[in-house]
Design an enzyme around this catalytic site. Structure first.
Site, short mmCIF file in Angstrom:
data_model
loop_
_atom_site.label_atom_id
_atom_site.label_comp_id
_atom_site.label_asym_id
_atom_site.label_seq_id
_atom_site.Cartn_x
_atom_site.Cartn_y
_atom_site.Cartn_z
N GLU A 87 38.56 -2.13 33.19
CA GLU A 87 38.89 -0.63 32.14
C GLU A 87 40.02 0.19 32.42
OE1 GLU A 87 35.01 1.21 32.73
OE2 GLU A 87 35.96 2.17 34.19
N LYS B 32 41.50 3.21 32.86
CA LYS B 32 41.03 4.49 33.96
C LYS B 32 42.17 5.05 34.81
CE LYS B 32 37.21 4.86 37.09
NZ LYS B 32 36.14 3.95 38.24
N LYS C 144 34.00 4.08 27.43
CA LYS C 144 33.67 4.20 28.03
C LYS C 144 33.15 6.18 27.83
CE LYS C 144 31.21 2.20 32.08
NZ LYS C 144 33.03 3.17 33.41
N GLU D 239 23.27 0.98 30.71
CA GLU D 239 23.53 1.09 32.05
C GLU D 239 22.51 1.97 32.06
OE1 GLU D 239 27.42 2.93 33.46
OE2 GLU D 239 26.29 4.36 34.76
N ASN E 269 24.82 -0.80 37.55
CA ASN E 269 26.10 0.12 38.38
C ASN E 269 25.21 0.74 39.47
OD1 ASN E 269 27.83 2.13 38.32
ND2 ASN E 269 27.74 3.59 37.31
N GLU F 276 28.68 -3.19 37.57
CA GLU F 276 30.15 -2.22 37.05
C GLU F 276 30.16 -1.74 38.96
OE1 GLU F 276 27.16 -1.11 32.95
OE2 GLU F 276 27.99 0.60 34.42
N SER F 277 30.91 -0.77 38.50
CA SER F 277 31.95 -0.52 39.65
C SER F 277 31.28 -0.97 41.28
CB SER F 277 30.62 1.03 39.71
OG SER F 277 30.81 1.40 38.89
O1 LIG Z 1 34.50 6.39 39.27
C1 LIG Z 1 33.93 7.65 39.25
O2 LIG Z 1 34.56 8.21 40.04
C2 LIG Z 1 33.22 8.34 38.66
C3 LIG Z 1 32.47 8.94 38.78
C4 LIG Z 1 31.88 9.68 38.85
C5 LIG Z 1 30.66 9.29 36.99
C6 LIG Z 1 31.37 8.29 36.98
C7 LIG Z 1 32.09 7.33 37.66
N1 LIG Z 1 33.01 5.66 36.86
C8 LIG Z 1 31.94 5.18 35.88
C9 LIG Z 1 32.29 3.67 35.96
O3 LIG Z 1 31.26 3.17 34.74
C10 LIG Z 1 33.57 3.01 36.74
O4 LIG Z 1 34.12 4.03 36.23
C11 LIG Z 1 33.18 1.71 36.15
O5 LIG Z 1 32.04 1.66 36.42
C12 LIG Z 1 34.38 1.20 37.52
O6 LIG Z 1 33.91 1.00 38.18
P1 LIG Z 1 35.41 0.59 39.43
O7 LIG Z 1 35.52 -0.42 39.51
O8 LIG Z 1 35.10 0.79 40.39
O9 LIG Z 1 36.59 1.69 39.45
#
Ligand SMILES: O=C(O)c1ccccc1NCC(=O)[C@H](O)[C@H](O)COP(=O)(O)O
Length: 303
Positions: A54, A56, A115, A164, A185, A215-216
């Site tokens: 991502e 980001k 996204k 999601e 997620n 995810e995440s």
């Molecule tokens: O990432 C955040 O802080 C966030 C806060 C509020 C709503 C959504 C958020 N993230 C969106 C995502 O889906 C993540 O960017 C994505 O899943 C990647 O997650 P990570 O690997 O933990 O950065």
């Protein structure tokens, strides 16, 4: 504010309020999408972990902002072995833009996910992408289109919708609309806390013919192996890739399962023509349902 919004973290409420106001595209899009399931399959065949990396720049839970050219970051992710890219297009809270996505999709040949927090059909037309995110929690609410409406509208335009979910109820809604690509997620948008158990709880209820993403919150090789053992076909990773050397981070995470891949290849070599295929034997180790019958299969205890 409705009752379910009341339970959202303030940052997420603000994201949603902004999303509701955002305009759509000038005309209806017709996308010629790069296949995500085919890209996942090709990565598996090459013995790597399918990772959606991502782009980001920042987020409500990240300190500071990464200001490198997003196209350079995207190229580094692909060089590190990313199967697909996820590009934030939300400007106010994530530092993204439709222009970033347009430039990145023009510069790479892997599938690209938009996204964003799309809540109305016209917003689908803001920019072309191969995959588009539909967040079950934010739809079927006052002031938004329904998940079913947006899912169909996205498919009609040629997008591959990634639905999601975070709860069993959201997963059931995703399956009801016929979602073929689902992301669990691990981040709870109510509290913004991350818990990898979320994926482990929901994966057994996802049929095997669905392409399933974790995810995440995936930050390490151990997390990658854990999510794969629980049935993830692919992983969506932002922060752990964006933090530091993007190519090296991607390379480390896409090769995290190399041992497992070589074990699967050995099993496949040892099988006769009448035996299961290597992908069947790999899937059988995971805790996924064979169809909408949600009986969990054996989980991989070798991890
Ligand atoms: O990432 C955040 O802080 C966030 C806060 C509020 C709503 C959504 C958020 N993230 C969106 C995502 O889906 C993540 O960017 C994505 O899943 C990647 O997650 P990570 O690997 O933990 O950065």
């Amino acid at each position: 504010m409705n009752a379910s919004e009341d339970k959202l973290a303030p940052a997420v409420r603000s994201i949603l309020a902004t999303a509701r106001e955002r305009s759509g595209g000038a005309e209806r899009l017709d996308v010629d999408a790069r296949s995500f399931p085919a890209a996942v399959e090709a990565t598996e065949a090459a013995g790597r972990v399918p990772v959606v990396a991502e782009v980001k720049p920042t987020s409500p839970t990240t300190e500071g902002e990464r200001t490198d050219d997003p196209v350079d970051l995207a190229r580094e992710m692909v060089a590190g072995g990313a199967t697909a890219l996820s590009v934030l297009t939300e400007p106010e809270h994530f530092g993204g833009s439709a222009e970033n996505l347009r430039r990145i999709r023009g510069a790479v040949d892997v599938p690209v996910l938009r996204k964003d927090f799309v809540v109305r059909e016209a917003q689908l037309d803001a920019v072309e992408s191969d995959l588009i995110l539909l967040i079950a929690r934010f739809l079927d609410e006052q002031g938004t289109d329904s998940l079913a409406t947006l899912y169909e509208a996205a498919r009609e335009r040629g997008f591959q919708p990634l639905v999601e979910v975070h709860t069993r109820e959201e997963l059931d809604r995703a399956l009801e609309v016929g979602a073929e690509i689902i992301g669990v997620n691990n981040r709870d948008l109510g509290k913004l806390e991350v818990d990898l158990d979320t994926f482990e709880r929901l994966a057994p209820h996802v049929p095997e013919d669905v392409t399933l993403l974790a995810e995440s919150g995936v930050t390490s090789v151990a997390d990658v192996r854990r999510m794969r053992a629980a049935g993830a076909d692919a992983l969506l990773i932002g922060t752990a890739i964006m933090d530091g050397d993007v190519e090296a981070n991607t390379e480390r995470l896409t090769t995290a399962d190399a041992e497992r891949a070589s074990r699967a290849a050995e099993t496949s070599d040892a099988e006769t023509d009448a035996g299961p295929t290597s992908s069947e034997s790999t899937d059988a180790k995971r805790g996924r349902a064979e169809s909408t019958d949600t009986t969990p299969r054996n989980t991989d205890t070798n991890q």
